[in-house]
Motif scaffolding. Sequence first.
Motif, PDB file in Angstrom:
ATOM      1  N   SER A  52     -26.343   2.901  23.582  1.00 31.92           N
ATOM      2  CA  SER A  52     -27.201   2.938  22.402  1.00 31.92           C
ATOM      3  C   SER A  52     -26.419   3.302  21.146  1.00 31.92           C
ATOM      4  CB  SER A  52     -28.345   3.928  22.620  1.00 31.92           C
ATOM      5  OG  SER A  52     -27.852   5.202  22.981  1.00 31.92           O
ATOM      6  N   THR A  53     -25.491   4.240  21.265  1.00 27.61           N
ATOM      7  CA  THR A  53     -24.676   4.639  20.115  1.00 27.61           C
ATOM      8  C   THR A  53     -23.753   3.510  19.685  1.00 27.61           C
ATOM      9  OG1 THR A  53     -24.726   6.956  20.822  1.00 27.61           O
ATOM     10  CG2 THR A  53     -22.986   6.326  19.289  1.00 27.61           C
ATOM     11  N   LEU A  54     -23.170   2.818  20.652  1.00 30.32           N
ATOM     12  CA  LEU A  54     -22.274   1.705  20.330  1.00 30.32           C
ATOM     13  C   LEU A  54     -23.031   0.571  19.643  1.00 30.32           C
ATOM     14  CD1 LEU A  54     -20.132   1.511  23.599  1.00 30.32           C
ATOM     15  CD2 LEU A  54     -19.473   2.518  21.403  1.00 30.32           C
ATOM     16  N   ALA A  55     -24.253   0.314  20.113  1.00 38.86           N
ATOM     17  CA  ALA A  55     -25.044  -0.760  19.506  1.00 38.86           C
ATOM     18  C   ALA A  55     -25.360  -0.445  18.055  1.00 38.86           C
ATOM     19  CB  ALA A  55     -26.332  -0.963  20.296  1.00 38.86           C
ATOM     20  N   ALA A  56     -25.705   0.806  17.774  1.00 42.58           N
ATOM     21  CA  ALA A  56     -25.996   1.198  16.399  1.00 42.58           C
ATOM     22  C   ALA A  56     -24.734   1.140  15.539  1.00 42.58           C
ATOM     23  CB  ALA A  56     -26.587   2.610  16.376  1.00 42.58           C
ATOM     24  N   LYS A  57     -23.622   1.567  16.091  1.00 40.59           N
ATOM     25  CA  LYS A  57     -22.360   1.565  15.340  1.00 40.59           C
ATOM     26  C   LYS A  57     -21.891   0.146  15.055  1.00 40.59           C
ATOM     27  CE  LYS A  57     -20.577   4.410  14.011  1.00 40.59           C
ATOM     28  NZ  LYS A  57     -20.609   4.958  12.617  1.00 40.59           N
ATOM     29  N   ARG A  58     -22.102  -0.769  15.985  1.00 42.82           N
ATOM     30  CA  ARG A  58     -21.672  -2.158  15.773  1.00 42.82           C
ATOM     31  C   ARG A  58     -22.281  -2.730  14.496  1.00 42.82           C
ATOM     32  NH1 ARG A  58     -23.088  -6.488  20.375  1.00 42.82           N
ATOM     33  NH2 ARG A  58     -25.158  -5.635  19.932  1.00 42.82           N
ATOM     34  N   GLN A  59     -23.530  -2.378  14.204  1.00 40.70           N
ATOM     35  CA  GLN A  59     -24.191  -2.923  13.028  1.00 40.70           C
ATOM     36  C   GLN A  59     -23.606  -2.409  11.721  1.00 40.70           C
ATOM     37  OE1 GLN A  59     -25.511  -5.158  15.325  1.00 40.70           O
ATOM     38  NE2 GLN A  59     -26.475  -5.484  13.334  1.00 40.70           N
ATOM     39  N   GLU A  60     -22.836  -1.335  11.781  1.00 42.95           N
ATOM     40  CA  GLU A  60     -22.233  -0.773  10.578  1.00 42.95           C
ATOM     41  C   GLU A  60     -20.846  -1.342  10.298  1.00 42.95           C
ATOM     42  OE1 GLU A  60     -22.240   3.445  11.010  1.00 42.95           O
ATOM     43  OE2 GLU A  60     -24.400   3.571  11.390  1.00 42.95           O
ATOM     44  N   LEU A  61     -20.314  -2.135  11.230  1.00 45.76           N
ATOM     45  CA  LEU A  61     -18.992  -2.719  11.042  1.00 45.76           C
ATOM     46  C   LEU A  61     -19.044  -3.865  10.034  1.00 45.76           C
ATOM     47  CD1 LEU A  61     -17.828  -2.771  14.776  1.00 45.76           C
ATOM     48  CD2 LEU A  61     -17.178  -1.118  13.003  1.00 45.76           C
ATOM     49  N   ALA A  62     -17.911  -4.194   9.474  1.00 48.52           N
ATOM     50  CA  ALA A  62     -17.851  -5.217   8.430  1.00 48.52           C
ATOM     51  C   ALA A  62     -18.315  -6.580   8.937  1.00 48.52           C
ATOM     52  CB  ALA A  62     -16.428  -5.306   7.882  1.00 48.52           C
ATOM     53  N   ALA A  63     -17.988  -6.900  10.179  1.00 48.66           N
ATOM     54  CA  ALA A  63     -18.381  -8.200  10.762  1.00 48.66           C
ATOM     55  C   ALA A  63     -18.910  -7.950  12.170  1.00 48.66           C
ATOM     56  CB  ALA A  63     -17.204  -9.163  10.778  1.00 48.66           C
ATOM     57  N   PRO A  64     -20.166  -7.509  12.319  1.00 47.50           N
ATOM     58  CA  PRO A  64     -20.707  -7.158  13.638  1.00 47.50           C
ATOM     59  C   PRO A  64     -20.576  -8.263  14.673  1.00 47.50           C
ATOM     60  CG  PRO A  64     -22.189  -6.452  11.904  1.00 47.50           C
ATOM     61  CD  PRO A  64     -21.135  -7.284  11.243  1.00 47.50           C
ATOM     62  N   ALA A  65     -20.690  -9.514  14.265  1.00 45.17           N
ATOM     63  CA  ALA A  65     -20.658 -10.631  15.211  1.00 45.17           C
ATOM     64  C   ALA A  65     -19.307 -10.791  15.896  1.00 45.17           C
ATOM     65  CB  ALA A  65     -21.030 -11.933  14.496  1.00 45.17           C
ATOM     66  N   GLU A  66     -18.264 -10.185  15.334  1.00 43.32           N
ATOM     67  CA  GLU A  66     -16.938 -10.292  15.929  1.00 43.32           C
ATOM     68  C   GLU A  66     -16.711  -9.261  17.039  1.00 43.32           C
ATOM     69  OE1 GLU A  66     -14.082 -10.019  12.819  1.00 43.32           O
ATOM     70  OE2 GLU A  66     -14.817 -11.803  11.752  1.00 43.32           O
ATOM     71  N   HIS A  67     -17.690  -8.408  17.260  1.00 45.83           N
ATOM     72  CA  HIS A  67     -17.553  -7.323  18.243  1.00 45.83           C
ATOM     73  C   HIS A  67     -18.641  -7.454  19.302  1.00 45.83           C
ATOM     74  CE1 HIS A  67     -14.854  -5.123  15.400  1.00 45.83           C
ATOM     75  NE2 HIS A  67     -15.587  -5.790  14.519  1.00 45.83           N
TER      76      HIS A  67
END
Length: 336
Positions: A196-211
Amino acid sequence: MIFPFRFLVIASSLLLAAAAQASTLEQAQKRGFLICGASNGLPGFAHQDEAGRWSGFDVDFCRALAAAIFDDPEKMRFVTLSAKDRVKALQSGVVDLLARGAAWTLARDAGQGLSYAAISFFDGQGFLARKKSVAALRDLGGLSVCVQQGTPFELDLVDFHREGVKPIEPKLFPTFEEAAKAYSEAKCEALTADLSTLAAKRQELAAPAEHAILPELIDKEPLGPIVRQSDDQWFDIVRWTHFAMVDAEELGVTSANADEQLKSADPRVRRLLGVDGGRVDGLGLEADWVYRIVKHVGNYGEAFERNLGAGSPIGLERRLNALWTKGGLMYAPPVR
């Protein structure tokens, strides 16, 4: 509305002796609203926008409880709690429940005077990595992983090494935010924490779709609502609110068709919605308490998809949180 934690502790202490004679349900009914402990803000689970409106999967569970009790999902208040404050807040009566706290373990269940009412989210330790370089857990062998120091995540990473997998190079950081920042700056190939924490953090990255979050988990993190011990009625209300939402999804009862389903010929649906069966005296709720939940908030699947699912910003697959009939672990006793 947010209440300062220190103020509520003082107020709670003054009222604690009198409240000890009343059940949690009675206290909530007397004050006219539910008090729910929430995290400091985790997108998808409990998040407050600029207008002060709370939303998220955990928030919807508290709204469901308020709907069951008051027929109004807005009759609730949130108290923001840090990890170090949440147990004390529940023990002292500042909040009626924690919508979600730390993962369910023996020590937390048996050693703090608290009870986990249900598992509303099957979480676990996983890995966030760049799609171009890592597709599965086996690809992490020999690579570096950012992790918060002194946490179970660090220990589980060590245990994972002991199982004969090609060593992973841990890169330790004092806080998760520092570990996540290092990952975003490509100072390590992956980031580990609970799903759950990783999913929330992914959305804060510059390009979420690359992760991507890797499909495998290396540890169990069962999460769910937590209540004080010694109030069996409240424990049952909280537990069966979760069960009712799961049963509603399994039976195809949704917020959109709840009124129509009141006319269903299916005896399971009629019992679920309170058409047949009447009031459950042990819960102290009205006969239509499940109808209220589904009509106002939705079933389990609706709450998941709205806040966490593929169509939400978080973009999580159901995985273990799918119904048991669809390969997941979500299973509830029948409402009857």
